[in-house]
Design a protein around this motif. Structure first.
Motif, PDB file in Angstrom:
ATOM      1  N   ALA A 247       0.840  -1.197   0.000  1.00  0.00           N
ATOM      2  CA  ALA A 247       0.000   0.000   0.000  1.00  0.00           C
ATOM      3  C   ALA A 247       0.878   1.252   0.000  1.00  0.00           C
ATOM      4  CB  ALA A 247      -0.919  -0.005   1.220  1.00  0.00           C
ATOM      5  N   ASN A 248       1.918   1.266   0.833  1.00  0.00           N
ATOM      6  CA  ASN A 248       2.735   2.476   0.991  1.00  0.00           C
ATOM      7  C   ASN A 248       3.802   2.634  -0.088  1.00  0.00           C
ATOM      8  OD1 ASN A 248       1.250   3.067   3.247  1.00  0.00           O
ATOM      9  ND2 ASN A 248       2.699   2.073   4.648  1.00  0.00           N
ATOM     10  N   GLU A 249       4.439   1.512  -0.461  1.00  0.00           N
ATOM     11  CA  GLU A 249       5.554   1.622  -1.409  1.00  0.00           C
ATOM     12  C   GLU A 249       5.125   1.389  -2.853  1.00  0.00           C
ATOM     13  OE1 GLU A 249       8.760  -0.892  -0.076  1.00  0.00           O
ATOM     14  OE2 GLU A 249       8.592  -0.126   1.979  1.00  0.00           O
ATOM     15  N   GLY A 250       3.933   0.855  -3.044  1.00  0.00           N
ATOM     16  CA  GLY A 250       3.446   0.600  -4.395  1.00  0.00           C
ATOM     17  C   GLY A 250       3.739  -0.824  -4.841  1.00  0.00           C
ATOM     18  N   PRO A 251       3.196  -1.195  -6.005  1.00  0.00           N
ATOM     19  CA  PRO A 251       3.284  -2.574  -6.512  1.00  0.00           C
ATOM     20  C   PRO A 251       4.724  -3.066  -6.702  1.00  0.00           C
ATOM     21  CG  PRO A 251       1.781  -1.263  -7.836  1.00  0.00           C
ATOM     22  CD  PRO A 251       2.408  -0.324  -6.881  1.00  0.00           C
ATOM     23  N   ASP A 252       5.668  -2.142  -6.958  1.00  0.00           N
ATOM     24  CA  ASP A 252       7.043  -2.596  -7.186  1.00  0.00           C
ATOM     25  C   ASP A 252       7.635  -3.266  -5.953  1.00  0.00           C
ATOM     26  OD1 ASP A 252       6.929  -1.810  -9.762  1.00  0.00           O
ATOM     27  OD2 ASP A 252       8.140   0.010  -9.522  1.00  0.00           O
ATOM     28  N   ALA A 253       7.102  -2.955  -4.776  1.00  0.00           N
ATOM     29  CA  ALA A 253       7.593  -3.633  -3.572  1.00  0.00           C
ATOM     30  C   ALA A 253       7.407  -5.144  -3.707  1.00  0.00           C
ATOM     31  CB  ALA A 253       6.859  -3.113  -2.336  1.00  0.00           C
ATOM     32  N   PHE A 254       6.315  -5.518  -4.353  1.00  0.00           N
ATOM     33  CA  PHE A 254       6.027  -6.950  -4.537  1.00  0.00           C
ATOM     34  C   PHE A 254       6.878  -7.551  -5.651  1.00  0.00           C
ATOM     35  CE2 PHE A 254       3.911 -10.662  -6.183  1.00  0.00           C
ATOM     36  CZ  PHE A 254       3.224 -11.238  -5.131  1.00  0.00           C
ATOM     37  N   TYR A 255       7.099  -6.782  -6.706  1.00  0.00           N
ATOM     38  CA  TYR A 255       7.743  -7.349  -7.903  1.00  0.00           C
ATOM     39  C   TYR A 255       9.242  -7.093  -7.986  1.00  0.00           C
ATOM     40  CZ  TYR A 255       3.201  -8.808  -9.430  1.00  0.00           C
ATOM     41  OH  TYR A 255       1.988  -9.454  -9.489  1.00  0.00           O
ATOM     42  N   ASN A 256       9.713  -6.097  -7.247  1.00  0.00           N
ATOM     43  CA  ASN A 256      11.128  -5.744  -7.393  1.00  0.00           C
ATOM     44  C   ASN A 256      11.598  -5.026  -6.134  1.00  0.00           C
ATOM     45  OD1 ASN A 256      13.607  -5.302  -8.651  1.00  0.00           O
ATOM     46  ND2 ASN A 256      12.954  -3.375  -9.598  1.00  0.00           N
ATOM     47  N   GLY A 257      11.165  -5.519  -4.958  1.00  0.00           N
ATOM     48  CA  GLY A 257      11.530  -4.836  -3.713  1.00  0.00           C
ATOM     49  C   GLY A 257      11.690  -5.838  -2.591  1.00  0.00           C
ATOM     50  N   THR A 258      11.471  -5.361  -1.368  1.00  0.00           N
ATOM     51  CA  THR A 258      11.710  -6.207  -0.195  1.00  0.00           C
ATOM     52  C   THR A 258      10.812  -7.447  -0.195  1.00  0.00           C
ATOM     53  OG1 THR A 258      10.137  -4.764   0.922  1.00  0.00           O
ATOM     54  CG2 THR A 258      12.465  -4.358   1.337  1.00  0.00           C
TER      55      THR A 258
END
Ligand SMILES: *[C@@H]1O[C@H](CO)[C@@H](O)[C@H](O)[C@H]1NC(C)=O
Ligand SMILES: *[C@@H]1O[C@H](CO)[C@@H](O)[C@H](O)[C@H]1NC(C)=O
Ligand SMILES: *[C@@H]1O[C@H](CO)[C@@H](O)[C@H](O)[C@H]1NC(C)=O
Ligand SMILES: *[C@@H]1O[C@H](CO)[C@@H](O)[C@H](O)[C@H]1NC(C)=O
Ligand SMILES: *[C@@H]1O[C@H](CO)[C@@H](O)[C@H](O)[C@H]1NC(C)=O
Ligand SMILES: *[C@@H]1O[C@H](CO)[C@@H](O)[C@H](O)[C@H]1NC(C)=O
Ligand SMILES: *[C@@H]1O[C@H](CO)[C@@H](O)[C@H](O)[C@H]1NC(C)=O
Ligand SMILES: *[C@@H]1O[C@H](CO)[C@@H](O)[C@H](O)[C@H]1NC(C)=O
Length: 576
Positions: A247-258
């Protein structure tokens, strides 16, 4: 009246006569004005009171908008988003997120989703973010497809069938195109619910004993290490943290983040082969809808790899029999069901033409397109004899599996825009693999290739039965779709026939027992016993043929809206 008499008593006869005429004219004008005034007042209040003007019919109680998810809680969360000024897509995403904890056995962010979205001008788009085959897939995987349709825990538990999750990229694409509220707003209600906990609903509770030997078990342990059951409080705190990060960091957190790092590390620890590159390169596909004509309606549905072409074929075959009332005499019923069953058998045999267009030749995809043409259905209808059925080989069906983990949300917003969206992790609790550091339950969607394809490629999306549809006529909008794997096309077709052609209310049409033809061409009739009784018998150890079809639909006809979630899953719609 008073003024008239008053004048009458006054002047000479001539002038009196003139006065009488004048007064009569005056009275007419006054009465006319008063009438107009009352009209204006009624019109004004009708407009003002739109919250519940004439929508008193319990069958169509809403006047503005409605959401039909497969649980009351998630329908309400979707409705609240609409009332806050959210779009139909915003409501659908919020309802799907909610479903990932109310029915976590059915759907979640470890799965995939197909949206059909109609904007307020009537333009329709498809967003396909179904799971894809990972790069390091075992190329012999399809050799281990099961040889029977029997549901098997050992088999479905396999980590080899995990596809690259597309759910969040799908939400992102839909929200970018149609969102009104902030991305993070859509997550808030579910994060709160997941953190605070809630009593386990009946339907979720039914599935818990079946995952005792899997990693999902961790989600359902009480202090003493016993499995939770229906009514006990459950929290999904890890998932709440994950949702908050997205929610806070956006979808990239899921695909290219923590989250990507944690998720991939967990999958690899469980023996799976997904990589960070699989996640980072995942893309949703936005395309035009396919459509057919159904009476006054145009029906929009997603192209392959969805099952929309199969649903449209069944309906196109049946519409040629021109039934405009429910068959009532026994011989009429026999003939109707015979034809319907034949249509289902033929449709099953043609499912092999459904596959990912990005990995198929244009000719192959054109064949799937042909399935949606009236001329194709006309030819098929000519092959259906009123007298008898054929051997299973005649229909050329191949073995495929029945899976039960899917959900559907139908939304109609105030501005007339609509969303029909089906989301899945495939089997109940998907692969039954939990990513412990993220709380995400992983899908086993690659098993959808079984019986439908002999090979696949990295990046390819498995064929699907999902058929989220929107039907639009001059004055009506019907948003409809379902869950239940192989039962989706027959169940949605059955509701549409019963509602549009036989004149049943939407609710009666959804409640009508469905007829299903399995991949062995065996006809299965939904029991008329209540679902609770059937579940109870099963709990006592009886083996009962499964009917897990559900249809959730919203319809606006005139100024009132009807919205129904399937009772089979104890669903309830919400609106205003
Ligand atoms: C992972 O990849 C290896 C090498 O390609 C393969 O042998 C193995 O079967 C794969 N494992 C799974 C679970 O797909
Ligand atoms: C779950 O498994 C545990 C340990 O394997 C066992 O003690 C328990 O009885 C099982 N519970 C259910 C509901 O099957
Ligand atoms: C769990 O595993 C144990 C031992 O392997 C077995 O006896 C039991 O039936 C299994 N329970 C379930 C729910 O599959
Ligand atoms: C992933 O993130 C890195 C660093 O934040 C960035 O350089 C890269 O372009 C991103 N990759 C994708 C596919 O978004
Ligand atoms: C319906 O599909 C046809 C192609 O089969 C397309 O040409 C047409 O534009 C579509 N109609 C609408 C209203 O989208
Ligand atoms: C079936 O319905 C039609 C009209 O809807 C009626 O004329 C006919 O008598 C009915 N037949 C039976 C057996 O009820
Ligand atoms: C997107 O979907 C369209 C229509 O189904 C298909 O032709 C195209 O190949 C797909 N593109 C990708 C990149 O998947
Ligand atoms: C479409 O297919 C090509 C290979 O044929 C692949 O490189 C590409 O990633 C695919 N696109 C999507 C969105 O899946």
């Amino acid at each position: 009246m008073f003024a008239y008499q008053d004048f009458e008593g006054a002047n000479t006869s001539r002038s009196r006569h003139r006065n009488v005429i004048l007064v009569r004219v005056l009275v007419c004008v006054l009465v006319g004005l008063a009438g107009l005034g009352v009209g204006v007042v009624i019109w004004y209040y009708k407009g003002k009171n739109d919250d519940n003007p004439s929508c008193k019919d319990p069958d169509r109680p809403f006047s503005k908008a409605a959401v039909a998810a497969d649980s009351e809680k998630c329908s309400e969360i979707g409705r609240d988003i609409l009332q806050k000024g959210g779009s139909a897509v915003d409501a659908a995403i919020a309802a799907l997120l909610c479903t990932s904890i109310i029915n976590p056995q059915s759907a979640g962010i470890g799965g995939g989703v197909i949206f059909t979205v109609m904007d307020s001008s009537g333009k329709v788009k498809i967003i396909n973010s179904r799971e894809t085959v990972p790069r390091n897939v075992n190329s012999d995987l399809l050799k281990s497809c099961p040889k029977t349709t029997e549901w098997s825990m050992e088999w479905t538990q396999e980590r080899s069938w995990i596809g690259v999750p597309g759910e969040i990229r799908g939400y992102e694409a839909a929200h970018r195109l149609y969102g009104k509220l902030k991305w993070a707003e859509l997550f808030k209600p579910t994060i709160k619910l997941a953190r605070e906990g809630f009593p386990i609903p009946y339907y979720q509770g039914q599935h818990i004993p079946r995952i005792n030997n899997t990693s999902i078990r961790e989600l359902y342990l009480d202090k003493n290490g016993n499995l939770l059951k229906t009514g006990d409080t459950v929290k999904f705190e890890k998932l709440a943290d994950t949702l908050e990060t997205i929610a806070n960091e956006g979808p990239d957190a899921f695909y290219n983040g923590t989250i990507a790092k944690d998720l991939i590390s967990d999958i690899q620890k469980a023996g799976g082969n997904l990589t960070l590159q699989d996640l980072a390169s995942y893309q949703a596909n936005v395309t035009d809808a396919w459509n057919i004509t159904l009476g006054d309606y145009r029906m929009y549905f997603p192209p392959p790899p969805s099952g929309g072409a199969i649903l449209s074929l069944i309906l196109n075959i049946m519409k040629g029999y021109k039934m405009n009332s429910e068959p009532n005499a026994t011989d009429e019923k026999i003939l109707f069901y015979h034809r319907y069953i034949e249509a289902l058998k033929i449709a099953n045999g043609l499912k092999k033409h459904i596959s990912d267009p990005n990995f198929s030749s244009d000719e192959f995809t054109q064949m799937a397109k042909n399935l949606t043409e009236d001329s194709f259905a006309d030819n098929i209808r000519n092959l259906i004899s009123s007298e008898k059925t054929h051997d299973p080989q005649y229909y050329g069906d191949t073995l495929h599996l029945d899976s039960i983990g899917t959900t559907h949300v139908s939304v109609l917003a105030e501005d007339g825009s609509a969303v029909s969206v089906t989301s899945s992790i495939n089997d109940e609790f998907g692969s039954k693999i939990l990513s412990p550091s993220t709380g995400i339950i992983l899908n086993n969607q690659l098993s959808d290739f079984c019986g439908r394809a002999n090979s696949f490629s990295p990046g390819e999306r498995p064929p699907s039965n999902m058929a989220p549809s929107v039907l639009k006529s001059q004055s009506k909008t019907l948003v409809i779709g379902g869950s239940g794997a192989e039962m989706i096309p027959p169940a949605v077709a059955s509701v549409l026939m019963n509602h549009l052609w036989f004149g049943k209310s939407l609710k009666e049409a959804i409640d009508t027992p469905v007829v299903h033809v399995d991949s062995q061409s065996e006809v299965k009739l939904e029991p008329k016993l209540e679902k609770d009784v059937v579940d109870g018998l099963e709990a006592k150890g009886h083996k009962i043929a499964k009917f897990y079809n559900t249809v959730n639909a919203v319809e606006k006809a005139g100024s009132c809206i009807s919205a129904w979630s399937d009772e089979r899953k104890k669903g309830k719609a919400a609106g205003y």
